[in-house]
Design a protein around this motif. Structure first.
Motif, PDB file in Angstrom:
ATOM      1  N   ALA A   1      12.771 -21.014   8.708  1.00 18.85           N
ATOM      2  CA  ALA A   1      12.532 -19.740   9.092  1.00 18.85           C
ATOM      3  C   ALA A   1      11.122 -19.331   8.467  1.00 18.85           C
ATOM      4  CB  ALA A   1      13.499 -18.504   8.474  1.00 18.85           C
ATOM      5  N   PRO A   2      10.127 -18.605   9.151  1.00 20.57           N
ATOM      6  CA  PRO A   2       8.929 -18.189   8.861  1.00 20.57           C
ATOM      7  C   PRO A   2       9.245 -16.903   7.949  1.00 20.57           C
ATOM      8  CG  PRO A   2       9.126 -17.670  11.095  1.00 20.57           C
ATOM      9  CD  PRO A   2      10.633 -18.284  10.758  1.00 20.57           C
ATOM     10  N   TYR A   3       8.321 -16.826   7.119  1.00 20.20           N
ATOM     11  CA  TYR A   3       8.807 -15.482   6.066  1.00 20.20           C
ATOM     12  C   TYR A   3       7.446 -15.222   5.418  1.00 20.20           C
ATOM     13  CZ  TYR A   3      10.513 -13.050   2.031  1.00 20.20           C
ATOM     14  OH  TYR A   3      10.734 -12.187   1.029  1.00 20.20           O
ATOM     15  N   GLY A   4       7.045 -13.834   4.954  1.00 20.13           N
ATOM     16  CA  GLY A   4       6.452 -13.309   4.302  1.00 20.13           C
ATOM     17  C   GLY A   4       6.839 -11.867   3.741  1.00 20.13           C
ATOM     18  N   VAL A   5       6.010 -11.690   2.599  1.00 18.67           N
ATOM     19  CA  VAL A   5       6.626 -10.286   2.090  1.00 18.67           C
ATOM     20  C   VAL A   5       5.735  -9.582   1.350  1.00 18.67           C
ATOM     21  CG1 VAL A   5       7.322 -11.285  -0.144  1.00 18.67           C
ATOM     22  CG2 VAL A   5       8.379  -9.236   0.857  1.00 18.67           C
ATOM     23  N   CYS A   6       5.618  -8.204   1.249  1.00 14.28           N
ATOM     24  CA  CYS A   6       4.960  -7.492   0.602  1.00 14.28           C
ATOM     25  C   CYS A   6       5.313  -6.207   0.336  1.00 14.28           C
ATOM     26  CB  CYS A   6       3.604  -7.038   0.985  1.00 14.28           C
ATOM     27  SG  CYS A   6       3.370  -5.739   2.300  1.00 14.28           S
ATOM     28  N   PRO A   7       4.932  -5.317  -0.930  1.00 12.16           N
ATOM     29  CA  PRO A   7       5.262  -3.903  -1.283  1.00 12.16           C
ATOM     30  C   PRO A   7       4.230  -3.211  -0.481  1.00 12.16           C
ATOM     31  CG  PRO A   7       4.112  -4.674  -2.972  1.00 12.16           C
ATOM     32  CD  PRO A   7       4.424  -5.797  -2.187  1.00 12.16           C
ATOM     33  N   HIS A   8       4.683  -1.808  -0.393  1.00 13.83           N
ATOM     34  CA  HIS A   8       3.834  -0.874   0.443  1.00 13.83           C
ATOM     35  C   HIS A   8       3.413   0.456  -0.230  1.00 13.83           C
ATOM     36  CE1 HIS A   8       1.569   0.971   3.903  1.00 13.83           C
ATOM     37  NE2 HIS A   8       1.693  -0.141   4.171  1.00 13.83           N
ATOM     38  N   PRO A   9       2.914   0.384  -1.505  1.00 14.39           N
ATOM     39  CA  PRO A   9       3.108   1.788  -2.504  1.00 14.39           C
ATOM     40  C   PRO A   9       1.540   2.184  -2.186  1.00 14.39           C
ATOM     41  CG  PRO A   9       2.738   0.044  -3.782  1.00 14.39           C
ATOM     42  CD  PRO A   9       2.951  -0.646  -2.487  1.00 14.39           C
ATOM     43  N   TYR A  10       1.350   3.450  -2.428  1.00 20.03           N
ATOM     44  CA  TYR A  10       0.122   4.019  -2.180  1.00 20.03           C
ATOM     45  C   TYR A  10      -0.155   4.795  -3.680  1.00 20.03           C
ATOM     46  CZ  TYR A  10       0.224   4.421   2.856  1.00 20.03           C
ATOM     47  OH  TYR A  10       0.051   4.069   4.222  1.00 20.03           O
ATOM     48  N   LEU A  11      -1.172   3.887  -4.467  1.00 20.01           N
ATOM     49  CA  LEU A  11      -1.462   4.195  -5.908  1.00 20.01           C
ATOM     50  C   LEU A  11      -2.172   5.601  -6.006  1.00 20.01           C
ATOM     51  CD1 LEU A  11      -2.366   0.833  -7.430  1.00 20.01           C
ATOM     52  CD2 LEU A  11      -0.113   1.843  -6.993  1.00 20.01           C
ATOM     53  N   LEU A  12      -1.785   6.223  -6.985  1.00 19.85           N
ATOM     54  CA  LEU A  12      -2.533   7.700  -7.306  1.00 19.85           C
ATOM     55  C   LEU A  12      -2.790   7.753  -8.572  1.00 19.85           C
ATOM     56  CD1 LEU A  12      -2.569  10.345  -5.747  1.00 19.85           C
ATOM     57  CD2 LEU A  12      -0.371  10.794  -6.907  1.00 19.85           C
TER      58      LEU A  12
END
Length: 300
Positions: free
Chosen positions: A146-157
């Protein structure tokens, strides 16, 4: 909707993590927001705090080729005709365990149209003296690679001042040039002599990001760090390990009347945009194989 959510506490850190998207809804240090929060019980705007898998960023037209076969994913970014941010942000993740300072979720992906593979993904959050630690592990529970990738998505303040007044430090020597209309990859370029060179901390100003960076500088502990600071003296940082060779930065620019530039999206990625087609740093998970990525958000 956010679904069930769970409060975490350790020392001077607190967080709330929602089951929908395994999203970090709030993260605070001494009562100060470290990420742009979103309301409980309502929609999550702009993918705030979610886990993004099995692909980060965009796949143009939702089409890709893997293992000699062609696939077509649903297009969920109609303005740019792209498949954006995988399947996990919209899923209700299952609670596996929790304590006062930690929580673990799991979800299953596939097989579905356009992604005839089967993954089991766990996301673990833990508050400690060093901030909010996140671990994401994907296991291939199917019969084919399987092809795979990952990341988080926070907006830093970084603090109360406008984003334009924050200073930013990014340990990347290369960025990915993209088309102006669809933000699709063109070629990698050195940051040397370019407006995207933030290897030494400087004020963001009017700089607009929606770009991937790579060629990271990792320290002796195998960590790369992004730090943003408010002129008032507060700040926030993010650190990640070598599992994420790429970093997406997004200044959250929006067309009026929508609010924009509320925070800086900092997204350590295992692969760049459209990796399902280019193969660049794509994780190819064989049957029974697993992949782990980790990162941390901390107060400065």
């Amino acid at each position: 909707m956010t679904g069930d959510e769970y409060g975490l506490r350790h020392g001077e850190y607190t967080a709330v993590v929602a089951a929908r998207g395994a999203a970090v809804r709030t993260l605070q240090f001494r009562g100060r927001d470290l990420i742009v929060p979103f309301p409980a019980g309502g929609p999550n705007p702009d993918f705030r705090g979610v886990i993004v898998a099995p692909w980060p960023n965009r796949i143009p037209d939702g089409t890709y080729t893997f293992g000699g076969a062609d696939y077509e994913l649903p297009v969920n970014e109609p303005d740019r005709q792209c498949a954006l941010h995988g399947f996990t942000p919209g899923l209700e993740w299952r609670l596996e365990s929790r304590t006062d300072s930690a929580v673990e979720f799991s979800c299953a992906i596939g097989p579905v149209p356009g992604y005839p593979f089967a993954l089991s993904i766990t996301a673990s959050y833990r508050l400690a003296s060093g901030g909010l630690h996140t671990d994401v592990t994907a296991a291939n529970v199917g019969q084919r690679s399987a092809p795979y990738g990952v990341c988080p998505h926070p907006y830093l303040l970084a603090g109360p001042a406008p984003l334009d007044q924050w200073s930013l430090e990014v340990p990347a020597r290369t960025f990915l040039e993209v088309t102006p209309d669809r933000l699709l990859p063109i070629a990698t370029r050195s940051v040397e002599g370019h407006g995207y060179d933030f290897r030494a901390a400087r004020v963001i100003g009017s700089t607009k990001f929606d770009h991937a960076f790579t060629d990271m500088v990792f320290d002796g502990d195998g960590q790369a760090h992004v730090v943003v600071r408010d002129p008032g003296g507060t700040g926030v940082g993010m650190a990640w390990d070598r599992s994420c060779a790429w970093l997406q930065l997004y200044t959250g620019d929006a067309e009026p009347p929508l609010p924009g530039r509320l925070g800086l999206a900092v997204e350590p990625m295992t692969c760049p945009p459209d990796a399902f087609n280019t193969g660049t740093d794509l994780v190819r998970l064989g049957p029974g194989a697993s992949h782990r990525a980790a990162w941390r958000i901390f107060a400065v």
